[in-house]
Design a protein around this motif. Structure first.
Motif, short mmCIF file in Angstrom:
data_model
loop_
_atom_site.label_atom_id
_atom_site.label_comp_id
_atom_site.label_asym_id
_atom_site.label_seq_id
_atom_site.Cartn_x
_atom_site.Cartn_y
_atom_site.Cartn_z
N LYS A 179 17.94 -6.53 16.45
CA LYS A 179 16.55 -6.75 16.17
C LYS A 179 16.41 -6.87 14.94
O LYS A 179 15.65 -7.66 14.35
N VAL A 222 14.61 -9.35 22.66
CA VAL A 222 15.05 -7.90 22.17
C VAL A 222 14.42 -6.62 22.67
O VAL A 222 15.07 -5.52 22.90
N ARG A 245 14.22 -14.45 20.60
CA ARG A 245 14.40 -12.94 19.97
C ARG A 245 13.13 -11.87 20.53
O ARG A 245 13.49 -10.89 20.45
N SER A 271 19.54 -2.83 18.58
CA SER A 271 18.63 -2.40 17.35
C SER A 271 19.40 -3.18 16.12
O SER A 271 18.30 -3.64 15.32
#
Length: 162
Positions: A135, A75, A72, A132
């Motif tokens: 995220k 991102v 992650r 986004s």
């Protein structure tokens, strides 16, 4: 027992497929604008300068596709990189307009080149929006702060030095 499904699987697959095709088509566009000269060994440099850093986008999308929780952190790198790409492509259009107009053999080819470039700008912006959203799902908002402690509540004492 609830199975924790990775978020937005179709979005992550779409980012991966888009970034693979984007790399291929943008290289084709670069070859159209800057054709190979008399010495192919010397003129491969602009293609390599473009291809090598942009190959990171499909790689980041691939890792986010297979294991979004573990990767992650990519991102933020993906978002920053896509922002830089959009700004630099717009700058490339502004500063290379004469070269693009000169290398386009016909009006149809000029429309094709400019259409591809603007299409990629729009799609890169869409990938920014999608990333986004991803995220937001991979980094959930922290729980709200606890309210102020009331008069009857006790405050836990820290152990150690007083």
């Amino acid at each position: 027992m609830e199975i924790n499904k990775p978020p937005y699987r179709p979005l992550r697959l779409g980012l991966l497929i888009y970034d693979l095709f984007r790399l291929i088509f943008m290289l084709e566009l670069l070859i159209t604008v800057i054709p190979l000269g008399e010495s192919p060994e010397a003129s491969w440099f602009p293609y390599m300068v473009y291809a090598v850093p942009n190959a990171l986008f499909p790689l980041m999308a691939f890792f986010l596709f297979i294991r979004p929780g573990e990767y992650r952190g990519y991102v933020f790198l993906y978002l920053a990189g896509k922002t830089i790409v959009i700004v630099s492509v717009i700058g490339w259009i502004i500063f290379s307009l004469q070269r693009i107009l000169g290398s386009a053999g016909s009006l149809l080819e000029l429309i094709r080149i400019s259409g591809l470039v603007f299409c990629f700008i729009i799609l890169d912006t869409a990938s920014l929006v999608g990333t986004s959203l991803l995220k937001g799902k991979l980094y959930p908002k922290p729980p709200p702060e606890p309210e102020e402690i009331g008069e009857g509540d006790t405050i836990p004492q820290e152990r150690g030095v007083s």
